[in-house]
Scaffold this motif. Sequence first.
Motif, PDB file in Angstrom:
ATOM      1  N   PHE A 126      16.016  44.076  53.815  1.00 54.88           N
ATOM      2  CA  PHE A 126      14.540  44.203  53.641  1.00 54.88           C
ATOM      3  C   PHE A 126      14.176  45.581  53.010  1.00 54.88           C
ATOM      4  O   PHE A 126      14.892  46.385  52.853  1.00 54.88           O
ATOM      5  N   HIS A 127      12.928  45.710  52.348  1.00 52.41           N
ATOM      6  CA  HIS A 127      12.516  46.924  52.004  1.00 52.41           C
ATOM      7  C   HIS A 127      11.166  47.131  52.254  1.00 52.41           C
ATOM      8  O   HIS A 127      10.166  46.484  52.426  1.00 52.41           O
ATOM      9  N   ARG A 128      10.704  48.631  52.262  1.00 53.87           N
ATOM     10  CA  ARG A 128       9.326  48.985  52.519  1.00 53.87           C
ATOM     11  C   ARG A 128       9.146  49.742  51.170  1.00 53.87           C
ATOM     12  O   ARG A 128       7.863  50.008  50.752  1.00 53.87           O
ATOM     13  N   VAL A 129      10.001  50.039  50.258  1.00 53.66           N
ATOM     14  CA  VAL A 129       9.651  50.606  49.004  1.00 53.66           C
ATOM     15  C   VAL A 129      10.536  49.817  47.897  1.00 53.66           C
ATOM     16  O   VAL A 129      11.654  49.411  48.405  1.00 53.66           O
ATOM     17  N   ARG A 130      10.010  49.688  46.929  1.00 54.88           N
ATOM     18  CA  ARG A 130      10.362  48.838  45.829  1.00 54.88           C
ATOM     19  C   ARG A 130      11.979  49.121  45.609  1.00 54.88           C
ATOM     20  O   ARG A 130      12.249  50.465  45.460  1.00 54.88           O
ATOM     21  N   ASP A 131      12.698  48.208  45.459  1.00 54.88           N
ATOM     22  CA  ASP A 131      14.301  48.624  44.924  1.00 54.88           C
ATOM     23  C   ASP A 131      15.172  49.073  46.163  1.00 54.88           C
ATOM     24  O   ASP A 131      16.286  49.251  45.978  1.00 54.88           O
ATOM     25  N   ALA A 132      14.572  49.403  47.291  1.00 61.54           N
ATOM     26  CA  ALA A 132      15.339  50.060  48.451  1.00 61.54           C
ATOM     27  C   ALA A 132      16.450  48.956  48.932  1.00 61.54           C
ATOM     28  O   ALA A 132      17.388  49.419  49.333  1.00 61.54           O
ATOM     29  N   SER A 133      16.128  47.840  49.097  1.00 59.37           N
ATOM     30  CA  SER A 133      17.210  46.782  49.544  1.00 59.37           C
ATOM     31  C   SER A 133      18.293  46.635  48.479  1.00 59.37           C
ATOM     32  O   SER A 133      19.508  46.430  48.931  1.00 59.37           O
ATOM     33  N   LYS A 134      17.921  46.684  47.289  1.00 55.49           N
ATOM     34  CA  LYS A 134      18.943  46.430  46.215  1.00 55.49           C
ATOM     35  C   LYS A 134      19.788  47.722  46.233  1.00 55.49           C
ATOM     36  O   LYS A 134      21.134  47.700  46.010  1.00 55.49           O
TER      37      LYS A 134
END
Length: 243
Positions: free
Chosen positions: A172-180
């Motif tokens: 999951f991510h709350r900030v763009r690209d965080a899960s990547k």
Amino acid sequence: MSHPGPVEPPPTPWDLPSREQVAAFDGDDDLVAVGADLAPGTVLAAYRRGLFPMPEPARFRLPGRAAPPTIGWWSPARRGVLRLDGLHVSRSLRRSVRDFEIRVDTAFDEVVAGCADPRRPGGWIDDGIRAAYAELHRLGWAHSVEAWQDGRLAGGLYGVAIGGLFAGESMFHRVRDASKVALVGLVELLSDAHAAQRLIDVQWSTPHLASLGVEELPRRAYVDRLPALFTVPTPEGLLRSDG
């Protein structure tokens, strides 16, 4: 001093399909069996056979049934996997990596809660799944890889590590690209002397995951690789400290 490894739970009492039966399962249906429980020994036995748990599909539920859905045991006909040397890191993602701090197992429950957010489309992580993986985490089998930014959890992923296999469950991510970035962190964590013998299982490929280097293996080819993967030692970065 490192913990010698995860704690093996009592064996499952359930008669799960054998690895050979899973490999021989014919057709395009990804659902192999239903029932059993989510005790640690059952879940680990399933992973060792090429299966993973998710709630049964809605089409199998009786109309008006109030009981929780039965557990489904899945083995995709086309399994999404990522070889460590196959990760595609774009220039923009490489820049994003510098904006986050990677931590391991410091916020496992919060990562699972983020993945289970009911506002996400296609959510499947219910209370039973959350409790099961929390227990696997306590025993040293389930892990979270977290992307932090300015002291806050920005995204992450969790999964189960058995030898050279990291079976990713969700991200999951709350900030763009965080899960990547968390995925990049996982690959770096697993990139030790045994990197060529390790494999990340992502269950199903998607166009997004394919852009990161995820490939598809036929079910039999995936299941046939498992015995060799399980001879590989657990990465040092996933061994608990005794202190």
